[in-house]
Write an enzyme that holds these catalytic residues in place. Structure first.
Site, short mmCIF file in Angstrom:
data_model
loop_
_atom_site.label_atom_id
_atom_site.label_comp_id
_atom_site.label_asym_id
_atom_site.label_seq_id
_atom_site.Cartn_x
_atom_site.Cartn_y
_atom_site.Cartn_z
N GLN A 29 18.55 80.38 56.98
CA GLN A 29 17.92 80.10 57.96
C GLN A 29 18.62 80.94 59.09
O GLN A 29 17.63 81.38 60.12
CB GLN A 29 18.25 78.56 58.33
CG GLN A 29 17.76 77.62 57.48
CD GLN A 29 16.14 77.86 57.59
OE1 GLN A 29 15.57 78.45 56.60
NE2 GLN A 29 15.45 77.08 58.05
N ASP A 30 19.80 81.56 59.12
CA ASP A 30 20.36 82.34 59.88
C ASP A 30 19.56 83.60 59.83
O ASP A 30 19.32 84.37 60.90
CB ASP A 30 21.86 82.82 59.81
CG ASP A 30 22.85 81.39 60.11
OD1 ASP A 30 21.98 80.45 60.50
OD2 ASP A 30 23.73 81.35 59.54
N GLU A 31 19.03 84.07 58.80
CA GLU A 31 18.41 85.49 58.77
C GLU A 31 17.07 85.60 59.62
O GLU A 31 17.00 86.47 60.45
CB GLU A 31 18.17 85.56 57.29
CG GLU A 31 17.43 87.11 57.00
CD GLU A 31 17.42 87.36 55.67
OE1 GLU A 31 16.78 88.61 55.17
OE2 GLU A 31 17.54 86.57 54.53
N GLY A 32 16.29 84.57 59.67
CA GLY A 32 15.15 84.47 60.31
C GLY A 32 15.63 84.34 61.97
O GLY A 32 15.18 84.94 62.86
N ALA B 100 23.54 82.69 55.53
CA ALA B 100 22.62 81.68 55.37
C ALA B 100 21.30 82.03 55.44
O ALA B 100 20.82 82.79 56.37
CB ALA B 100 22.91 80.56 56.18
#
Length: 495
Positions: free
Chosen positions: A166-169, A164
């Site tokens: 947002q999960d990457e950041g 996802a």
């Protein structure tokens, strides 16, 4: 002075007693250390399937310290040959085959007996995210091919999935603060202590297709879609995070060229971000295949086009600013660009991935002032192409793009994210922290294997620490008493 027979006996007894006491103390220390040192080592493997390339990371940690902090280390980093897996749309099977080389290197690091218990993950980011939007069937075929190859490995394969945005950041933020030991501290009294929030480091990540910013804001996050919350070591953490798809380095360059094509006057394009004297040919069909390019191909567009560099940094900045929608944030202090909510940046930041590679190439990773950074990038952009080629031989094909990348990143950091001359020194451009490559991969593994607990199972550790302290104190006092008694006996014997 010659000792009497009685004095020699007492001295020998004193020496023997001291030796026994020291031996006991050493045994206690060894026992205490054995509680804390690993009895075994566990491993985990993560494939970071980015838009431009795939990397494999092998991590290891002591088996009896899974719930401790800062114990994970990077055992191997391997860059997969070839482009990112999203590039294999015409031959999905090759996407899986491309991973075999690094997978073999990883297996060589891990003892055979431990392989069945070693988790293996593949997380795909913005490149596959774009492909999924463009053609979900092709994306599915690539994931199937990757799953087939990795599923055959003698490892605990946990799947290949799209990460996802947002999960990457957020996971990159976990990685940095974890390896720096900033998430939690362990006190000498046997207690977990939460470090002050101001010590936590923000994360600035840029890949080929997207860029992310994550940090602890100074107040509540007003837009909950940009908030990520964690419970780590029994402590709550709330961060602001946002991922900008199509604002990664490669997609930026694609969008930039497509914008220049719209205003072309002939079968050539004068590119202000390319060095004066540069001349090259670009294939145009792939340019408009990107979902990030909103414009349609001009009528009568040839298959290829000549691009000539003009080496004009002022015009380059103007062109790169056109990639942002700054007007949507006019009059708002809590807005970055494209209408996206963002609180003011706060604290120290680590900038990694393409941020690091670009500024490292320009020799700007030593905390130089903003004025120095800006002047250096502009000077580089104005160098003639012949001088650039001579100074950096063998660095094609990306050599021509460093000028555009540098000016684009400055625009993003300053006008987009809101860094200023005063806050610029808070950015540190790094590839690694604590000997570990910075990125989302370690945070991804920590999260999926639950190596970072929601609660703190540290009672046994406090008890072990207390017993150790009591034992050391007891032996020290006993040794002191024995030495005092022996000294008194020697004095008595002399009298």
């Amino acid at each position: 002075m010659k000792l009497t027979g009685k004095e020699r006996v007492l001295a020998a007894l004193l020496g023997a007693t001291a030796a026994l006491a020291v031996t006991a103390l050493i045994l206690i220390l060894v026992e205490a250390t054995s509680v804390r040192l690993p009895t075994d080592t566990k491993f985990g493997i993560v494939f970071d399937a980015g838009s431009s390339h795939t990397s494999l990371f092998v991590y290891r940690w002591p088996a009896d310290k899974e719930n401790d902090t800062g114990v994970v280390s990077q055992a191997l980093a391997c860059k997969v040959e070839g482009p990112g897996i999203s590039s294999y749309t015409s031959n999905p099977a090759q996407a899986g085959e491309s991973l075999r080389g690094c997978l073999e290197e990883a297996l060589a690091v891990i003892p055979e007996a431990q392989r069945p218990q070693t988790p293996l993950f593949l997380g795909a980011t913005a490149g596959m995210r774009l492909l999924s939007q463009k053609n979900s069937s092709q994306a599915g075929d690539i994931f199937a091919a990757v799953t087939q190859v990795l599923g055959q490995a003698p490892l605990d394969f946990r799947g290949a999935e799209l990460l996802a945005s947002q999960d990457e950041g957020a996971l990159g933020w976990i990685t940095i603060n974890y390896v720096l030991g900033l998430l939690v501290k362990y006190s000498f009294s046997g207690e977990w202590i939460r470090p002050p929030e101001g010590t936590l480091v923000g994360a600035l990540d840029m890949g080929g297709a997207s860029t992310q910013i994550t940090f602890v804001p100074g107040g509540p996050v007003l837009d909950k879609s940009t908030q990520a919350a964690f419970r780590l070591y029994g402590f709550e953490h709330s961060v602001y995070t946002h991922s900008y798809l199509c604002f990664g380095r490669d997609q930026m360059l694609t969008r930039l060229l497509a914008g220049l094509l719209q205003s072309r006057q002939a079968l050539r394009v004068r590119h202000p971000c390319y060095h004066s004297g540069y001349r090259g040919t670009v294939s145009l069909a792939p340019l408009y295949e990107s979902p990030c390019v909103q414009a349609t191909a001009p009528p009568g567009l040839p298959q290829s086009l000549t691009v000539e560099g003009t080496g004009n940094p002022r015009a380059c900045v103007s062109a790169t600013r056109g990639l942002f929608n700054f007007s949507s944030c006019e009059g708002r202090e809590d807005c970055a660009f494209n209408g996206v909510y963002q609180p003011p940046v706060r604290g120290q930041f680590y900038a990694f991935s393409s941020f690091f590679h670009t500024f490292h190439f320009l020799n700007l990773t030593s905390r130089q002032s903003l004025a120095t950074v800006n002047a250096t990038v502009w000077d580089f952009c104005q160098k003639p192409w012949k001088l650039v080629e001579a100074a950096w031989p063998g660095q094609q094909p990306w050599l021509r793009d460093h000028c555009a990348s540098g000016l684009y990143m400055l625009t993003l950091l300053l006008e987009g994210y809101g860094f200023t001359e005063e806050t610029w020194p808070s950015i540190e451009f790094r590839k690694q922290a604590g000997g570990t490559d910075i990125g989302w991969a370690l945070g991804y593994m920590l999260n999926l294997t639950n190596m970072i607990p929601a609660e703190v199972p540290a009672q046994w550790r406090a008890e072990s620490y207390g017993v150790w302290v009591a034992s050391v104190v007891f032996v020290a006092l006993t040794l002191a008493a024995i030495l005092a008694a022996a000294a008194a006996q020697l004095l008595w014997a002399r009298d």
